[in-house]
Write a protein that holds these residues in place. Structure first.
Motif, short mmCIF file in Angstrom:
data_model
loop_
_atom_site.label_atom_id
_atom_site.label_comp_id
_atom_site.label_asym_id
_atom_site.label_seq_id
_atom_site.Cartn_x
_atom_site.Cartn_y
_atom_site.Cartn_z
N VAL A 1 -32.03 -51.13 53.27
CA VAL A 1 -31.34 -49.84 53.45
C VAL A 1 -31.33 -49.10 52.11
O VAL A 1 -30.27 -48.85 51.53
N PRO A 2 -32.49 -48.70 51.60
CA PRO A 2 -32.55 -48.13 50.24
C PRO A 2 -31.79 -46.82 50.08
O PRO A 2 -31.21 -46.57 49.02
N ILE A 3 -31.78 -45.97 51.10
CA ILE A 3 -31.08 -44.69 50.97
C ILE A 3 -29.58 -44.93 50.93
O ILE A 3 -28.87 -44.41 50.06
N LEU A 4 -29.08 -45.71 51.86
CA LEU A 4 -27.65 -46.02 51.89
C LEU A 4 -27.23 -46.73 50.61
O LEU A 4 -26.18 -46.42 50.03
N ARG A 5 -28.04 -47.65 50.13
CA ARG A 5 -27.68 -48.39 48.92
C ARG A 5 -27.61 -47.45 47.72
O ARG A 5 -26.73 -47.57 46.86
N SER A 6 -28.53 -46.49 47.64
CA SER A 6 -28.52 -45.53 46.53
C SER A 6 -27.26 -44.66 46.58
O SER A 6 -26.63 -44.41 45.56
N ILE A 7 -26.90 -44.20 47.78
CA ILE A 7 -25.68 -43.40 47.92
C ILE A 7 -24.46 -44.23 47.55
O ILE A 7 -23.54 -43.75 46.86
N TYR A 8 -24.44 -45.48 47.99
CA TYR A 8 -23.32 -46.38 47.67
C TYR A 8 -23.17 -46.55 46.16
O TYR A 8 -22.06 -46.44 45.62
N ARG A 9 -24.28 -46.76 45.47
CA ARG A 9 -24.23 -46.95 44.01
C ARG A 9 -23.71 -45.69 43.32
O ARG A 9 -22.89 -45.75 42.41
N THR A 10 -24.22 -44.52 43.77
CA THR A 10 -23.78 -43.26 43.18
C THR A 10 -22.28 -43.05 43.40
O THR A 10 -21.54 -42.67 42.47
N ALA A 11 -21.83 -43.30 44.63
CA ALA A 11 -20.42 -43.10 44.94
C ALA A 11 -19.53 -44.07 44.19
O ALA A 11 -18.38 -43.75 43.84
N ARG A 12 -20.04 -45.27 43.89
CA ARG A 12 -19.27 -46.22 43.10
C ARG A 12 -19.05 -45.70 41.68
O ARG A 12 -18.01 -45.95 41.07
N VAL A 13 -20.02 -44.96 41.15
CA VAL A 13 -19.84 -44.35 39.83
C VAL A 13 -18.73 -43.31 39.89
O VAL A 13 -17.85 -43.28 39.04
N TRP A 14 -18.76 -42.44 40.92
CA TRP A 14 -17.68 -41.46 41.06
C TRP A 14 -16.33 -42.15 41.14
O TRP A 14 -15.36 -41.75 40.51
N ALA A 15 -16.27 -43.21 41.95
CA ALA A 15 -15.02 -43.92 42.15
C ALA A 15 -14.48 -44.52 40.85
O ALA A 15 -13.27 -44.68 40.69
N ALA A 16 -15.37 -44.85 39.95
CA ALA A 16 -14.95 -45.44 38.68
C ALA A 16 -14.24 -44.45 37.77
O ALA A 16 -13.47 -44.84 36.90
N TYR A 17 -14.46 -43.14 38.01
CA TYR A 17 -13.92 -42.14 37.11
C TYR A 17 -12.94 -41.17 37.77
O TYR A 17 -12.23 -40.44 37.05
N LEU A 18 -12.86 -41.16 39.08
CA LEU A 18 -11.91 -40.29 39.77
C LEU A 18 -10.67 -41.07 40.12
O LEU A 18 -10.73 -42.28 40.37
N SER A 19 -9.53 -40.39 40.15
CA SER A 19 -8.25 -41.09 40.37
C SER A 19 -7.78 -40.90 41.80
O SER A 19 -8.27 -40.07 42.53
#
Length: 333
Positions: free
Chosen positions: A315-333
């Motif tokens: 699931v390369p597309i979903l995995r890429s979106i998941y990784r990107t969103a994890r970066v956002w989650a690391a910096y948003l409160s």
């Protein structure tokens, strides 16, 4: 009924049920609860505009809740579940049973762990959409004819499930009792995963764009369809076939079954119809990103990524979106 986490969706459900005659206590943020106490709960949107005041009590903490209840409704964001339940210990023996309106397939197990009794939890899924316009005012921007499903986790339809469904129908929230509630919950998550993944990866950089705006662009529709086919691959491997439970909003069956180019044209036609109707709606995750709030990455994307890993699916597309969103989650409160 007591609603734990009465933000937009929890307030909407509680408000409509109170209007239908149920006694409802909302537990939510101070400004929102104060506005409801002073002026009632204003609900506007797809069902018109109403203000609900009778049979609706608004408090800011479980410590303020009085009485006993047939149902506890868990309506906090998934990331807040543990802390919300930990703070609601005094309610545990004062509610007969509970259900969750969250976007999650782990929510039932979290409630079971909190109660220590699987028989006090039922499965539930709804696609009803709501946003908080201002304290005391909720906008109901999404609904479908059957907007809620309920069922026992063991696969039965019991009198208490039928009673709950009857309350929702009486409140104008079209509901149905089902024996396969686990499948409905997974399909709802598939729909949310698709809509959220597409919208935040295509649209979040341009604040004024809504859900339909990306679909009318061919490449946006291609991205949407490619992501849908990955998610449906996992859903099928779990032993389920798409049913479009939340039709006409849900199009998972068509997106999976149509050949790629035909599915792309279908997705574009959906976007065009939405724009013709003046739709400016966004997914809740899209709204979270725009407002600088931490997205529900683990609740929405992680279950499909984990199942893909377990089942050996790419699931390369979903995995890429998941990784990107994890970066956002690391910096948003």
């Amino acid at each position: 009924m007591v609603v734990l986490g009465a933000g937009a969706l929890g307030s909407l459900i509680g408000g409509y049920l109170a209007r239908a005659g149920a006694e409802v206590t909302l537990i939510g943020r101070p400004a929102h609860m104060q506005a409801i106490r002073e002026r009632g709960l204003k609900i506007s949107g797809v069902r018109g505009e109403v203000t609900v005041g009778e049979r609706l009590r608004a408090v800011t903490s479980p410590e303020e809740v009085e009485g006993e209840f047939d149902w506890l409704v868990l309506a906090v964001k998934g990331k807040d579940t543990a802390s919300a339940l930990a703070g609601a210990e005094r309610l545990r023996e004062r509610v007969a049973a509970a259900f969750s309106v969250q976007n999650s397939v782990t929510k039932d197990d979290e409630l079971i762990a909190w109660f220590g009794d699987p028989l006090r939890v039922i499965g539930f899924a709804t696609i009803e959409g709501a946003t908080l316009v201002e304290p005391g005012h909720v906008r109901n921007h999404v609904t479908v004819p059957t907007t809620a499903y309920a069922g026992e986790l063991g696969g039965e339809i019991t009198p208490r499930v039928e009673a709950l469904v009857a309350w929702f129908n009486q409140a104008g929230l079209g509901a149905k009792a089902v024996a396969n509630i686990r499948q409905v919950e997974w399909e709802k998550l598939a729909q949310i995963c698709l809509a959220s993944g597409y919208s935040v990866s295509c649209l979040a950089a341009v604040p004024h764009l809504g859900f339909a705006d990306g679909l009318v662009v061919r490449e946006g529709a291609e991205h949407y369809v490619a992501l849908a086919k990955e998610i449906m691959q996992v859903y099928r491997a779990l032993g389920y076939a798409p049913q479009n439970y939340f039709a006409p909003l849900s199009h998972l069956r068509e997106l999976e079954e149509f050949p790629f180019d035909e599915a792309v044209e279908f997705a574009r036609s959906v976007g065009e119809r939405l724009r013709e109707r003046g739709s400016v709606g966004r997914t809740s995750m899209h709204e979270d990103i725009l407002r600088g709030r931490r997205p529900e990455v683990d609740a929405i994307f992680a279950p499909f990524v984990r199942e893909a890993d377990r089942l050996g699916l790419e699931v390369p597309i979903l995995r890429s979106i998941y990784r990107t969103a994890r970066v956002w989650a690391a910096y948003l409160s």
